[in-house]
Design a protein around this motif. Structure first.
Motif, PDB file in Angstrom:
ATOM      1  N   ASN A 139       0.828  -1.215   0.000  1.00  0.00           N
ATOM      2  CA  ASN A 139       0.000   0.000   0.000  1.00  0.00           C
ATOM      3  C   ASN A 139       0.863   1.266   0.000  1.00  0.00           C
ATOM      4  O   ASN A 139       0.754   2.122   0.872  1.00  0.00           O
ATOM      5  CB  ASN A 139      -0.974  -0.008   1.186  1.00  0.00           C
ATOM      6  N   ILE A 140       1.745   1.308  -0.988  1.00  0.00           N
ATOM      7  CA  ILE A 140       2.640   2.456  -1.144  1.00  0.00           C
ATOM      8  C   ILE A 140       2.370   3.074  -2.519  1.00  0.00           C
ATOM      9  O   ILE A 140       2.306   2.353  -3.520  1.00  0.00           O
ATOM     10  CB  ILE A 140       4.109   2.002  -1.032  1.00  0.00           C
ATOM     11  N   GLY A 141       2.198   4.371  -2.556  1.00  0.00           N
ATOM     12  CA  GLY A 141       2.007   5.054  -3.833  1.00  0.00           C
ATOM     13  C   GLY A 141       3.362   5.493  -4.360  1.00  0.00           C
ATOM     14  O   GLY A 141       4.217   5.918  -3.580  1.00  0.00           O
ATOM     15  N   MET A 142       3.552   5.357  -5.656  1.00  0.00           N
ATOM     16  CA  MET A 142       4.855   5.756  -6.199  1.00  0.00           C
ATOM     17  C   MET A 142       4.675   6.540  -7.495  1.00  0.00           C
ATOM     18  O   MET A 142       3.858   6.198  -8.344  1.00  0.00           O
ATOM     19  CB  MET A 142       5.713   4.516  -6.447  1.00  0.00           C
ATOM     20  N   VAL A 143       5.471   7.599  -7.604  1.00  0.00           N
ATOM     21  CA  VAL A 143       5.485   8.407  -8.836  1.00  0.00           C
ATOM     22  C   VAL A 143       6.894   8.308  -9.410  1.00  0.00           C
ATOM     23  O   VAL A 143       7.877   8.461  -8.687  1.00  0.00           O
ATOM     24  CB  VAL A 143       5.115   9.873  -8.535  1.00  0.00           C
ATOM     25  N   PHE A 144       6.963   8.028 -10.709  1.00  0.00           N
ATOM     26  CA  PHE A 144       8.247   7.768 -11.351  1.00  0.00           C
ATOM     27  C   PHE A 144       8.682   8.966 -12.203  1.00  0.00           C
ATOM     28  O   PHE A 144       7.850   9.771 -12.630  1.00  0.00           O
ATOM     29  CB  PHE A 144       8.140   6.540 -12.258  1.00  0.00           C
ATOM     30  N   GLN A 145       9.974   8.991 -12.466  1.00  0.00           N
ATOM     31  CA  GLN A 145      10.516  10.060 -13.309  1.00  0.00           C
ATOM     32  C   GLN A 145       9.879  10.029 -14.710  1.00  0.00           C
ATOM     33  O   GLN A 145       9.576  11.061 -15.282  1.00  0.00           O
ATOM     34  CB  GLN A 145      12.032   9.890 -13.424  1.00  0.00           C
ATOM     35  N   ALA A 146       9.668   8.807 -15.224  1.00  0.00           N
ATOM     36  CA  ALA A 146       9.169   8.663 -16.600  1.00  0.00           C
ATOM     37  C   ALA A 146       7.634   8.606 -16.648  1.00  0.00           C
ATOM     38  O   ALA A 146       7.082   8.037 -17.587  1.00  0.00           O
ATOM     39  CB  ALA A 146       9.765   7.407 -17.212  1.00  0.00           C
ATOM     40  N   TYR A 147       6.961   9.169 -15.668  1.00  0.00           N
ATOM     41  CA  TYR A 147       5.496   9.223 -15.565  1.00  0.00           C
ATOM     42  C   TYR A 147       4.858   7.844 -15.363  1.00  0.00           C
ATOM     43  O   TYR A 147       4.077   7.655 -14.448  1.00  0.00           O
ATOM     44  CB  TYR A 147       4.823   9.907 -16.764  1.00  0.00           C
ATOM     45  N   ALA A 148       5.194   6.915 -16.303  1.00  0.00           N
ATOM     46  CA  ALA A 148       4.690   5.532 -16.207  1.00  0.00           C
ATOM     47  C   ALA A 148       3.173   5.437 -16.198  1.00  0.00           C
ATOM     48  O   ALA A 148       2.597   4.581 -15.514  1.00  0.00           O
ATOM     49  CB  ALA A 148       5.277   4.829 -14.977  1.00  0.00           C
ATOM     50  N   LEU A 149       2.509   6.322 -16.943  1.00  0.00           N
ATOM     51  CA  LEU A 149       1.055   6.156 -17.114  1.00  0.00           C
ATOM     52  C   LEU A 149       0.845   5.024 -18.112  1.00  0.00           C
ATOM     53  O   LEU A 149       1.652   4.836 -19.019  1.00  0.00           O
ATOM     54  CB  LEU A 149       0.440   7.448 -17.651  1.00  0.00           C
ATOM     55  N   PHE A 150      -0.258   4.295 -17.930  1.00  0.00           N
ATOM     56  CA  PHE A 150      -0.523   3.193 -18.852  1.00  0.00           C
ATOM     57  C   PHE A 150      -1.030   3.788 -20.175  1.00  0.00           C
ATOM     58  O   PHE A 150      -2.099   4.407 -20.209  1.00  0.00           O
ATOM     59  CB  PHE A 150      -1.548   2.235 -18.251  1.00  0.00           C
ATOM     60  N   PRO A 151      -0.278   3.590 -21.267  1.00  0.00           N
ATOM     61  CA  PRO A 151      -0.611   4.274 -22.523  1.00  0.00           C
ATOM     62  C   PRO A 151      -1.949   3.884 -23.107  1.00  0.00           C
ATOM     63  O   PRO A 151      -2.549   4.647 -23.848  1.00  0.00           O
ATOM     64  CB  PRO A 151       0.519   3.854 -23.477  1.00  0.00           C
ATOM     65  N   ASN A 152      -2.423   2.675 -22.758  1.00  0.00           N
ATOM     66  CA  ASN A 152      -3.677   2.192 -23.333  1.00  0.00           C
ATOM     67  C   ASN A 152      -4.899   2.674 -22.568  1.00  0.00           C
ATOM     68  O   ASN A 152      -6.019   2.396 -22.948  1.00  0.00           O
ATOM     69  CB  ASN A 152      -3.679   0.657 -23.338  1.00  0.00           C
ATOM     70  N   MET A 153      -4.675   3.404 -21.475  1.00  0.00           N
ATOM     71  CA  MET A 153      -5.801   3.843 -20.651  1.00  0.00           C
ATOM     72  C   MET A 153      -5.938   5.361 -20.660  1.00  0.00           C
ATOM     73  O   MET A 153      -4.933   6.067 -20.750  1.00  0.00           O
ATOM     74  CB  MET A 153      -5.596   3.389 -19.193  1.00  0.00           C
ATOM     75  N   THR A 154      -7.163   5.817 -20.496  1.00  0.00           N
ATOM     76  CA  THR A 154      -7.393   7.260 -20.389  1.00  0.00           C
ATOM     77  C   THR A 154      -6.950   7.733 -19.002  1.00  0.00           C
ATOM     78  O   THR A 154      -6.634   6.913 -18.136  1.00  0.00           O
ATOM     79  CB  THR A 154      -8.885   7.581 -20.559  1.00  0.00           C
ATOM     80  N   VAL A 155      -6.994   9.030 -18.813  1.00  0.00           N
ATOM     81  CA  VAL A 155      -6.647   9.615 -17.521  1.00  0.00           C
ATOM     82  C   VAL A 155      -7.545   9.003 -16.432  1.00  0.00           C
ATOM     83  O   VAL A 155      -7.065   8.571 -15.379  1.00  0.00           O
ATOM     84  CB  VAL A 155      -6.815  11.146 -17.582  1.00  0.00           C
TER      85      VAL A 155
END
Lengths: 262, 353
Positions: B76-92
């Motif tokens: 249960n740890i939230g993490m934000v990465f340098q390269a954003y790492a948003l899933f490209p196939n999903m909307t916001v």
């Protein structure tokens, strides 16, 4: 600049004609079954042939199964190699290239020796077992293309970071695989699927030597004994392959642009 | 009991030890930055907290619970990465909803939480966009909302601003700090940018070669550097080698000019060398060397940096830099001028390591 453009168009047309002219000639010949006039008699003859329907259906089913199992084998493998075993990549690439350098006839004789009815794994002891063996052989033949397509698609995404992002959000391995990785390598999977489909539909050696009723041996049989039906069959095979490709493209494009419903 | 406890953390990759006996406790709601150069081990420590790396030794506890046996997806740890790492196939929307769906929330609750999170980052109107349709800053804000949506117990930020341009970095770091304070979430932020760390942290850990050189508030780190490394890494600093003249009266000499320090010199004898640190902004140009804490030298360069003019002057062998705030009508010293720099004795810090 304009001359360059015209030159480029001439090159494209020349290249396309290399492919299109034989196709037109084949189509034209397939229409000449009735003397003195064009007709679809050859097509009628093909479609009324029970063997055509059976062999074509058989190959289609085999192609779908090969694609499904090929994806299940290749996508997790390419993913794991990229994520955890990058040092194994040259070795895995070498293995996937083997079917290109070992002729199909050698592979199939190897299969017959290893999996004959008196072996420990008697695949050829039953029709279903032989079908399974044939599907595995199709998977082997399409491995170089499927692996490369998927691996190239994986290169375009940051597999490691996406995996970690999903893990930090509580995702399990199957969720990561099927919701985060798989949809993002769909273009590569589809490319691999098209090539696999084409290989399975046209393959002669494997089904012939394993004695299965596939479309390749049927095509050879008709080609050896009839004049107008083989070109009609070739055109039908082309049309079905193209239609499948268009359908897959349509499906993938539709699924990618589908908006969410907040 | 502290909320996040790191005790004797070690990490080796093969024969190379990259983290040595790292100890730290972080309180609930605290914003702590790991600051250090590339390869100092700050990201490795962060990744060990997240569970992506296994410590070679030591323990990590969150809210009193040992994390060793927990996989990254169980922490249960939230993490934000340098390269954003948003899933490209999903909307916001789907990106932010991802963790909530995995947690098994129903659709209405997911939608409400996504709406709340997107409102927090002011991107509610972009819910249907795909990551490739957004700017880097927007993507990173979505990544932050996605990490915060499942209400993690700790938020880890791995150089989240490094890929952004200067202006966006400043505005986003302020936004991150504001959201962190608003939610009161315990946050660990990794950066190699001292300005970022100084501006938004409650405490900073300055890391060097896998060790925490100093842990303190931004004010302490900047004004009272504990080691030579911290002094040189954080801010611009003059490191001056001085000779002890009289240890009893804390008297030293720089070049051939004597100064009395406020801080005790410690166990040294006359003739020993000590390292001193002086911030460029600490001193000012004086008419004459009144009192004891002034140095006179010859200007070797003077550079206009916009808000300040940085001048370097030679005091015997050492070269000392000092800053003057830019002002209309200011006449900066010219190369070759002899100037006197005056400061208070407490501005000169003794660097002991």
């Amino acid at each position: 600049m304009k001359t360059q453009k015209i030159g480029a168009w001439i090159a494209v047309l020349f290249g396309a004609s290399y492919f299109i002219i034989p196709l037109i000639a084949t189509f034209e010949f397939s229409l000449r079954m009735r003397r003195g006039e064009y007709s679809f008699d050859a097509y009628r003859s093909v479609f009324s042939d029970v063997q055509f329907r059976e062999s074509f259906s058989y190959s289609i089913v085999m192609a779908i199964l090969t694609i499904v199992f090929g994806i299940l084998l290749v996508v997790p493998t390419a993913y794991w190699v990229r994520l955890r075993l990058p040092q194994m990549r040259p070795f895995v690439e070498f293995i996937t290239l083997m079917p290109l350098v070992i002729p199909a006839i050698v592979i199939v004789f190897g299969y017959l020796r290893l999996y004959n009815s008196s072996s420990f794994i008697p695949f050829t002891g039953s029709a279903r077992g032989t079908d399974l063996l044939l599907m595995f052989s199709f998977m082997t033949l399409s491995l170089p293309y499927m692996y490369r397509s998927v691996d190239t698609a994986m290169r375009t995404i940051d597999v490691a970071t996406l995996t970690e992002a999903a893990q930090s959000l509580g995702a399990s391995w199957p969720t990561i695989m099927f919701k985060c990785i798989f949809p993002n390598v769909m273009s590569g999977v589809l490319s691999g699927a098209f090539i696999t489909f084409a290989i399975v539909i046209g393959e002669f050696t494997m089904p012939s030597l394993l004695n299965r009723p596939a479309f390749g041996p049927y095509l050879q049989l008709i080609g050896a004994n009839r004049a107008y039906e083989p070109p009609a069959l070739a055109i039908i095979a082309f049309a079905i392959t193209w239609a499948s490709m268009a359908l897959l493209q349509l499906v993938s494009r539709f699924s990618k642009s589908a908006p969410s419903k907040p | 009991m502290s909320f996040l406890e790191l005790a004797g953390i070690q990490k080796s990759f093969g024969p190379v030890q990259v983290v040595h006996d790292f100890d730290m406790t972080i309180e609930k709601g605290e914003f702590v930055s790991f600051l250090g150069p590339s390869g100092c081990g700050k990201t490795t420590v962060l990744r060990m907290i997240a569970g992506f790396e296994t410590p070679s030794g030591g323990t990590i506890k969150i809210n009193g619970k040992n994390q060793e046996s927990l996989k990254p997806n169980q922490r249960n740890i939230g993490m934000v990465f340098q390269a954003y790492a948003l899933f490209p196939n999903m909307t916001v929307h789907d990106n932010v909803a991802f963790g909530l769906k995995i947690a098994g929330m129903n659709k209405a609750a997911v939608d409400a939480r996504v709406k709340e999170m997107l409102g927090l980052i002011h991107l509610g109107h972009l819910a249907d966009r795909f990551p490739y349709q957004m700017s880097g800053g927007q993507q990173q804000r979505v990544a932050l909302a996605r990490a915060l949506a499942p209400k993690p117990q700790v938020l880890l930020l791995d150089e989240p601003l490094s890929a952004l341009d200067a202006k966006i970095r400043v505005s986003l770091r302020e936004e991150i700090r504001m959201i962190q304070q608003q939610l009161g979430i315990t946050t660990v932020f990794v950066t190699h940018d001292q300005e970022e760390a100084l501006s938004i942290s409650d405490r900073i850990v300055v890391m060097n070669s896998g060790r925490a050189d100093q842990i303190g508030t931004p004010f302490d780190i900047y004004n009272k550097p504990a080691t030579r490394f911290v002094a040189s890494f954080v801010g611009t600093l003059n490191l001056i080698e001085a000779t002890v003249v009289d240890p009893a009266s804390n008297r030293i000499s720089i070049g051939d000019q004597a100064i009395t320090l406020r801080e005790p010199l410690g166990p040294v004898k006359a003739g020993d060398t000590v390292s001193l640190a002086l911030r460029p902004e600490a001193g000012s140009i004086a008419e004459s060397a009144k009192g004891d804490t002034a140095l006179t030298g010859q200007v070797v360069s003077s550079n206009f940096l916009g808000s300040v003019i940085r001048t370097r002057m030679k005091v015997g062998d050492p070269v000392i830099s000092f800053d003057m705030f830019n002002a209309p009508g200011l006449s900066p010293p010219a190369v070759g001028d002899v100037v006197t720099l005056r400061f208070t004795a407490s501005d000169l810090l003794i660097i002991r390591e």
